[in-house]
Each structure stands twice: as C-alpha cells, then as structure tokens.
Design a protein around this motif. Structure first.
Motif, PDB file in Angstrom:
ATOM      1  N   GLY A 351      71.913 -48.050 -37.393  1.00  0.00           N
ATOM      2  CA  GLY A 351      70.255 -48.837 -38.011  1.00  0.00           C
ATOM      3  C   GLY A 351      69.350 -48.006 -38.608  1.00  0.00           C
ATOM      4  N   HIS A 352      68.197 -49.644 -39.234  1.00  0.00           N
ATOM      5  CA  HIS A 352      67.162 -48.481 -40.161  1.00  0.00           C
ATOM      6  C   HIS A 352      66.323 -48.592 -39.656  1.00  0.00           C
ATOM      7  N   HIS A 353      65.466 -47.746 -39.571  1.00  0.00           N
ATOM      8  CA  HIS A 353      63.275 -47.718 -39.411  1.00  0.00           C
ATOM      9  C   HIS A 353      62.922 -49.419 -40.012  1.00  0.00           C
ATOM     10  N   ALA A 354      62.274 -49.088 -38.261  1.00  0.00           N
ATOM     11  CA  ALA A 354      61.435 -51.113 -39.151  1.00  0.00           C
ATOM     12  C   ALA A 354      60.593 -50.989 -37.801  1.00  0.00           C
ATOM     13  N   ALA A 355      59.778 -49.599 -37.747  1.00  0.00           N
ATOM     14  CA  ALA A 355      59.041 -49.619 -36.588  1.00  0.00           C
ATOM     15  C   ALA A 355      57.264 -48.854 -37.047  1.00  0.00           C
ATOM     16  N   THR A 356      56.335 -50.098 -36.678  1.00  0.00           N
ATOM     17  CA  THR A 356      55.754 -49.831 -37.650  1.00  0.00           C
ATOM     18  C   THR A 356      53.747 -49.804 -36.432  1.00  0.00           C
ATOM     19  N   TRP A 357      54.848 -50.299 -35.106  1.00  0.00           N
ATOM     20  CA  TRP A 357      53.877 -50.013 -34.069  1.00  0.00           C
ATOM     21  C   TRP A 357      53.948 -48.284 -33.107  1.00  0.00           C
ATOM     22  N   LEU A 358      53.531 -47.596 -33.238  1.00  0.00           N
ATOM     23  CA  LEU A 358      54.206 -46.301 -32.781  1.00  0.00           C
ATOM     24  C   LEU A 358      52.551 -45.835 -32.219  1.00  0.00           C
ATOM     25  N   SER A 359      52.589 -46.786 -30.427  1.00  0.00           N
ATOM     26  CA  SER A 359      51.299 -46.420 -29.943  1.00  0.00           C
ATOM     27  C   SER A 359      51.142 -44.973 -29.143  1.00  0.00           C
ATOM     28  N   HIS A 360      50.482 -44.255 -28.947  1.00  0.00           N
ATOM     29  CA  HIS A 360      50.056 -43.292 -28.283  1.00  0.00           C
ATOM     30  C   HIS A 360      48.800 -43.336 -27.247  1.00  0.00           C
ATOM     31  N   SER A 361      48.943 -43.166 -26.013  1.00  0.00           N
ATOM     32  CA  SER A 361      48.439 -43.823 -25.423  1.00  0.00           C
ATOM     33  C   SER A 361      47.466 -42.606 -24.798  1.00  0.00           C
ATOM     34  N   ALA A 362      46.407 -42.584 -24.389  1.00  0.00           N
ATOM     35  CA  ALA A 362      45.538 -41.624 -23.875  1.00  0.00           C
ATOM     36  C   ALA A 362      45.421 -40.571 -23.513  1.00  0.00           C
ATOM     37  N   THR A 363      46.682 -41.448 -21.892  1.00  0.00           N
ATOM     38  CA  THR A 363      46.877 -40.979 -21.329  1.00  0.00           C
ATOM     39  C   THR A 363      48.168 -39.467 -21.065  1.00  0.00           C
ATOM     40  N   ALA A 364      48.407 -40.058 -22.422  1.00  0.00           N
ATOM     41  CA  ALA A 364      49.799 -38.766 -22.874  1.00  0.00           C
ATOM     42  C   ALA A 364      48.804 -37.648 -22.762  1.00  0.00           C
ATOM     43  N   SER A 365      49.177 -36.683 -21.836  1.00  0.00           N
ATOM     44  CA  SER A 365      48.815 -35.212 -21.858  1.00  0.00           C
ATOM     45  C   SER A 365      49.929 -33.735 -22.512  1.00  0.00           C
ATOM     46  N   LEU A 366      50.708 -34.274 -22.845  1.00  0.00           N
ATOM     47  CA  LEU A 366      52.304 -33.637 -23.946  1.00  0.00           C
ATOM     48  C   LEU A 366      52.358 -33.539 -24.976  1.00  0.00           C
ATOM     49  N   VAL A 367      52.583 -35.205 -25.512  1.00  0.00           N
ATOM     50  CA  VAL A 367      52.869 -35.317 -26.550  1.00  0.00           C
ATOM     51  C   VAL A 367      51.842 -35.905 -27.736  1.00  0.00           C
ATOM     52  N   ARG A 368      52.290 -34.789 -28.751  1.00  0.00           N
ATOM     53  CA  ARG A 368      50.630 -35.166 -29.581  1.00  0.00           C
ATOM     54  C   ARG A 368      50.976 -36.316 -30.640  1.00  0.00           C
ATOM     55  N   GLU A 369      52.803 -36.229 -31.206  1.00  0.00           N
ATOM     56  CA  GLU A 369      52.421 -37.064 -32.099  1.00  0.00           C
ATOM     57  C   GLU A 369      54.083 -38.012 -32.032  1.00  0.00           C
ATOM     58  N   VAL A 370      54.600 -39.091 -31.870  1.00  0.00           N
ATOM     59  CA  VAL A 370      56.486 -39.384 -32.291  1.00  0.00           C
ATOM     60  C   VAL A 370      56.085 -40.380 -34.214  1.00  0.00           C
ATOM     61  N   THR A 371      57.074 -39.975 -34.592  1.00  0.00           N
ATOM     62  CA  THR A 371      56.931 -39.877 -35.832  1.00  0.00           C
ATOM     63  C   THR A 371      58.313 -40.648 -36.245  1.00  0.00           C
ATOM     64  N   VAL A 372      58.495 -41.721 -37.198  1.00  0.00           N
ATOM     65  CA  VAL A 372      59.798 -42.080 -36.741  1.00  0.00           C
ATOM     66  C   VAL A 372      60.395 -41.864 -38.803  1.00  0.00           C
ATOM     67  N   GLU A 373      61.762 -41.539 -39.276  1.00  0.00           N
ATOM     68  CA  GLU A 373      61.731 -41.176 -40.585  1.00  0.00           C
ATOM     69  C   GLU A 373      63.581 -41.791 -40.373  1.00  0.00           C
ATOM     70  N   GLN A 374      63.562 -42.083 -42.079  1.00  0.00           N
ATOM     71  CA  GLN A 374      64.858 -43.031 -42.188  1.00  0.00           C
ATOM     72  C   GLN A 374      66.188 -41.676 -42.989  1.00  0.00           C
ATOM     73  N   HIS A 375      66.911 -41.323 -42.565  1.00  0.00           N
ATOM     74  CA  HIS A 375      68.104 -40.315 -42.797  1.00  0.00           C
ATOM     75  C   HIS A 375      69.010 -41.004 -43.210  1.00  0.00           C
ATOM     76  N   LEU A 376      68.793 -40.933 -44.671  1.00  0.00           N
ATOM     77  CA  LEU A 376      70.071 -41.848 -45.392  1.00  0.00           C
ATOM     78  C   LEU A 376      70.709 -43.217 -45.120  1.00  0.00           C
ATOM     79  N   ARG A 377      71.387 -43.873 -45.648  1.00  0.00           N
ATOM     80  CA  ARG A 377      71.782 -45.168 -45.221  1.00  0.00           C
ATOM     81  C   ARG A 377      71.459 -46.467 -43.269  1.00  0.00           C
ATOM     82  N   ASP A 378      72.116 -44.524 -42.838  1.00  0.00           N
ATOM     83  CA  ASP A 378      72.238 -46.026 -41.461  1.00  0.00           C
ATOM     84  C   ASP A 378      71.947 -45.196 -40.198  1.00  0.00           C
ATOM     85  N   ARG A 379      70.826 -43.478 -40.433  1.00  0.00           N
ATOM     86  CA  ARG A 379      70.531 -42.671 -39.433  1.00  0.00           C
ATOM     87  C   ARG A 379      69.134 -42.634 -39.546  1.00  0.00           C
ATOM     88  N   VAL A 380      68.526 -43.223 -37.822  1.00  0.00           N
ATOM     89  CA  VAL A 380      67.214 -43.318 -37.273  1.00  0.00           C
ATOM     90  C   VAL A 380      66.356 -42.087 -36.811  1.00  0.00           C
TER      91      VAL A 380
END
Ligand SMILES: [Zn+2]
Length: 604
Positions: A351-380
């Motif tokens: 697959g490839h990195h296509a995520a542009t909408w990483l929405s964090h709701s105010a109700t989330a209390s445990l997760v600080r941040e979600v990020t997406v990275e592409q590792h080489l050609r085929d690892r997301v």
C-alpha cells in the motif's frame, strides 16, 4: 543399555526396583539408573531414587540428600573406567536397612568413523543437506552437502541436473575433511517441479574395499515453483502467527505478530510445514501451512490506501479507526520505552501513504497523536502515540472495511493501600488434560497438577487482598493456547498471570539447575513481570533464574488487552524444588510473592 542421562525423569512405573533385605519400612526404589546393571560412556553418574522420607540414604557410605518427598539424589558420582559398584543403603531408626547394589560400567565412547582413513565407501547418516523439505523458486540457492569417505567424488542429482560437490579442506591443516558441498542455483523453470529426494552418488577415485559406487537419496525432498505464476493464499485462522524465520527455539522463533483470518498473502516457497510469504519487497515472513488455504488465481492482489484515520474516546478507552478496504497483511506491535511515551504501531504491507485526514476527537484521552509514515515502497506505518506513561492494553478488531485499535484505560486504583480491591485477575494454570502434562517430577507428579495447586493458592491470596479472579482453565481441561487467550480477553480481566513450573536437562545433575523466573513478551508488561520477579525471590528464597523478555508463550504474546506475564515458580526437574512446590506453605509464599509484585506494580 544406555542410562538415558540426558533429560529423562522416570516416567514408567515399571522402571524401578524394589529390593528388600529384612522387612524395611519403605522399599528403596532406584529411579535413575533404573537397572542394577548398566553401561555408560559418561565420566559420572547421577543417582536418583525414592526412600522413606524420614530415612537416611548412603551411597558407598556417603550420605545422599533426601527430600521431604522421600526422593534422594546424589549428583555427579565419578566413574572410573570399567566396572563401578555402588551400595545404596536406606536406614531408618527401628527398621532393618534395605540395600540395592548397583553396577555401572564405564566404557570408552565408540570411536567416530575417520572418513579420511575408511577403506570403504560410505555416507554418514543424518549428514545430508537439505535436511528438511523445501520448495524454492528460480534464482534461489539450494545448499547441498553430505559427509562421506574422503578423497572420492560426490555428485548430486537435483531437478534433473547433475551437480558436482567439492570436498572441503580444513582451514588450518589444509587436509581433506570428508565434507562435500555445493551451492545449487535454481535455474529458470517454466513448470512447477514436485518435491523429490536429492540423489547423491559417491564414486571411488581409486581402489576401495567393496563396491566402487554408492548411491543414496536425501531423506528431505526438494521441489520448485515456477515464477511465472502468482500464488496467493488466504489466512484461515485469527491467530496465524508470522515469524521472521524458522528457528529451532523452544516456543518458536521471534514472531512479528498475528494475521487475522481473510488476509491475502503472496507465497514464495516452503520449508517443512511452513510457508514463506512476501510481506514487502524487503521482508519475508513464515506462516504455518495449517493457517493458510490456496486462494483462487483470480483473487485480487490486495493493495491498501486510506485517506482518513479517526481517533475518538469512549468509556473503555480510545478507538483508532483505520479504513481497511483491501485485505493486506498487517502487524500490530507496541513499545513502552523508559524515557518516551508508549506507542502502538500498525504496519500495513502492500500500500502507500495517502492519509491526509488524521482527525483527533476531543473525547480521546489516552492517544496524543496518530501519525502515518511510508517505509520504503510498500510499507505504510500508522503510529499511535499515547498521552500517558503507561500502555495498559489494546485490542485489534478487523472488519471487512475497518481496522479498529481499542486502547484500554488503566483501571482506577481507588485505595492505594489496597490496590487490588475490585480488580479482576485472570489466572492460567499451565498445561492440563490427559496428554498435556507439562514436565514430570521425580515423584511422578505432572506439572499441570503443581500449576493448578499453585493457582489455587494464588486465587486465595489475591481474593484475600480484595481482588476477583477468573481461572481460564477450570478442572483438568486442556483448551488450546488460542482458546486460553480468548477466554482471558473475553473476561475483561485487568491482568493476566500464567503459572508454570520449569524443567531442565539432568545430564550434569538433578540439583544443578534451580530457581524462580518470570517472563513477559511486550515491554508494556515488563514492569509487572519485574515487580513479581523481585518479590518472588524475596518471599521464596529461591535462586534467581531471571526476568525474561521477548518470551513467546502464546497467551502472554497474543493477549495484549492487559499486562500479561508468566511465572515459572521453580524446577520440576530438581527434586529439591519439586519437594518445595509440593509443600502448601511454600505455595503460599509463592502466592504472596506474586501478590506483592502485582501490588507494587499497581502503585507505580
Ligand atoms: Zn509448563
């Protein structure tokens, strides 16, 4: 006959002797060696037997150790060459002594065959490579090897081709060694070749005694897959483990994680009963054949892109939702470093990195941040970073359209002086049932019984401290490891403790290996395991056999919903440890050590 000194505890009821002179209190039983006359090549013998627990036992006048179970041991009794006679005497006040006379003959080990001096052509049994069944593709290398009489010619026939093997020389002396090798490059093939044995031919270079040619086939078979076809397979189990490689490691080699049922993978070869799959261009994994089925050739090759990820909060914890429109393999792992926030990583292969909408709701209390990275050609790679110091647990849910990672809230500790109050602890007595006995001690008690008795003590100890408990294996049933894991997760317990007893080889003595140890797989469970380890050592007084990380026991590996660890409280193979584990007072100490460790962890 051989004494079976390597790792054999007496199992067979027939394998003992009862030799009585005049009305002894309890007949003296010799368990190892099990026969009064035997021949060995070792330079020492370990004596193991059973007497009256109040008796004393001597071997040629020297006192043996007798434990509360009546098991006596004398380790590493030296043997001179030739015949050695031992008089084992059991004495108890008020009764006649009983005596067993034992003869152990020490022989020189049979000389190994000198391949450089043999006058006959021969192949050494068990030296053939390949040593396990293989399926390879073109361009791969198949190592061929065999040990045979030195100074001759060995050729192998594989896939219709003849390959000459070269005899290896010793690096220092430059002398021929009798070890023949070749690396066969699998040629381009247009049609699959079924697995067949490799045929090895040894031809005499000059006069030998007997036949001048010898032909043998390897016990392992080799087959080939042509590369002009795509081989897709579908995962059929929710606990399909993927390993980095195939290793002869107890409890399996390092695992990347589990794939869920329905995942489509690309198969590229086989070894034994494992299938090699290509996860990414730079990463292969190995999956058990039993967890896969062949997918139709027309199956779509999965490829994943998602443009959005959402994080929201709930009563149990936070939920990270990742669209999953294509059944690519993915692996979830976690890390809890000492000086950085804990993370959960979801790595998608294909697959490839296509995520542009990483929405964090105010109700989330445990997760600080979600990020997406592409590792080489085929690892997301989706990285979930927590806002707090500790990851309590997480669960992965897969639907045909979504992967949800549920991040769990830590339980609320209402009363620090009684931190276990109201918590639910899942307990697993290891092994069970008529076949899965675990290790068996000198008294012939199976480990499953000792584990069950210790879990009972632990249940009482934890409940007295205010906890509730759930036992994932009731009575003497033997659910498989996946079922034990599922039951623990379904119970929604706050912590998981598996109880086992350890075992070691006895070749160098029954009393040599002793001690208590604890095990965890994921770093999020490290502090729990370490705290229990410290308190177990204090309470039991046993030697330290370590707090072991990266341990692959299924229920502590796959149960990521709660901190999970395993206790190997002492050694079944050590009669002194066995006697302790059979003592209810000692089991209370073990239970107390585990309870104190859990409480320390909860207060941290
Ligand atoms: Zn066990």
């Amino acid at each position: 006959m051989s004494l079976g000194l390597r790792n054999i505890l007496p199992l067979a009821a027939s394998a003992f002797l009862m030799i009585a002179t005049t009305q002894p209190a309890v007949a003296l039983e010799l368990l190892q060696p099990s026969e009064t006359s035997s021949t060995v090549t070792a330079s020492a013998v370990n004596l193991l037997g059973k007497a009256d627990k109040d008796a004393s036992v001597t071997v040629n006048g020297e006192a043996a150790k007798v434990f509360s179970t009546g098991i006596f041991v004398m380790d590493q009794v030296p043997l001179k060459e030739g015949s050695n006679s031992f008089e084992v005497v059991e004495t108890k006040a008020g009764t006649a002594a009983s005596t067993v006379t034992l003869t152990v003959t020490r022989e020189q080990p049979a000389p190994s065959i000198d391949l450089t001096k043999s006058k006959k052509l021969l192949f050494v049994k068990g030296s053939f490579e390949p040593s396990s069944d293989l399926v390879l593709q073109s361009g791969e290398v198949l190592p061929l090897a065999v040990r045979a009489t030195s100074g001759h010619t060995v050729i192998a026939q594989v896939a219709g081709q003849w390959v000459a093997l070269e005899e290896q020389r010793d690096l220092e002396s430059k002398k021929l060694t009798g070890e023949y090798r070749a690396n066969f490059m699998v040629p381009t093939i247009t049609e699959d070749v079924d697995t067949t044995s490799v045929q090895f031919t040894l031809t005499a270079a000059s006069g030998v005694e007997g036949p001048s040619e010898l032909v043998e086939t390897s016990p392992a078979k080799v087959g080939f897959w042509s590369t002009n076809q795509v081989r897709l397979m579908r995962v059929t189990s929710d606990w399909a483990s993927v390993a980095y490689g195939i290793h002869e490691v107890r409890l399996g080699g390092p695992f990347m994680g589990e794939l869920s049922s329905g995942t489509i993978v690309l198969a590229t070869g086989k070894k034994g009963s494992s299938v090699r799959v290509r996860l990414a261009n730079t990463l292969d994994g190995w999956i058990s054949e039993g967890d896969l089925e062949v997918a139709s050739a027309a199956t779509a090759i999965p490829y994943l892109t998602f443009t959005s990820i959402s994080v929201g909060g709930g009563t149990e914890g936070d939920v990270v939702s990742i669209p999953y429109g294509s059944p690519v393999p993915f692996i979830v792992s976690s890390d809890q470093p000492t000086s950085a926030p804990p993370t959960i990583t979801v790595e998608f292969f294909g697959g490839h990195h296509a995520a542009t909408w990483l929405s964090h709701s105010a109700t989330a209390s445990l997760v600080r941040e979600v990020t997406v990275e592409q590792h080489l050609r085929d690892r997301v790679c989706v990285k979930i970073e927590l806002a707090q110091d500790r990851l309590w647990g997480y669960k992965v849910e897969v639907t045909p359209s979504m992967v949800r990672i549920r991040v769990r809230k830590a339980p609320v500790i209402a009363n620090v002086s009684s931190p276990l109050s109201g918590l639910l602890i899942a307990l697993e007595p290891g092994h069970g049932g008529p076949r899965n006995l675990g290790a068996v001690g000198a008294t012939r008690i199976p480990e499953k019984e000792i584990n069950r008795m210790t879990v009972e003590a632990l249940k009482a100890e934890l409940e007295a401290a205010g906890a509730r408990t759930v036992i994932v294996r009731e009575g003497d049933d033997d659910p498989n490891l996946g079922e034990r894991t599922s039951r623990a997760i379904a119970s929604d317990a706050d912590l998981f403790i598996s109880v086992h007893a350890n075992s070691a080889g006895s070749a160098r003595g029954y009393l040599r290996v002793s001690g208590t140890s604890t095990y965890y797989k994921h770093s999020a469970s490290r502090d729990l395991s370490a705290a229990i380890h410290r308190h177990l050592l204090q309470e039991t007084g046993l030697g330290d056999f370590g707090n072991v990380g990266s341990f692959n026991y299924g229920p502590i590996r796959a149960n990521t919903w709660m901190p999970s660890m395993l206790v190997e409280h002492a050694f079944m193979s050590n009669p002194e440890d066995e006697a302790k584990m059979l003592d209810p007072e000692f089991r209370k100490k073990t239970a107390r050590g585990v309870r104190l460790g859990i409480e320390e962890f909860l207060r941290q």
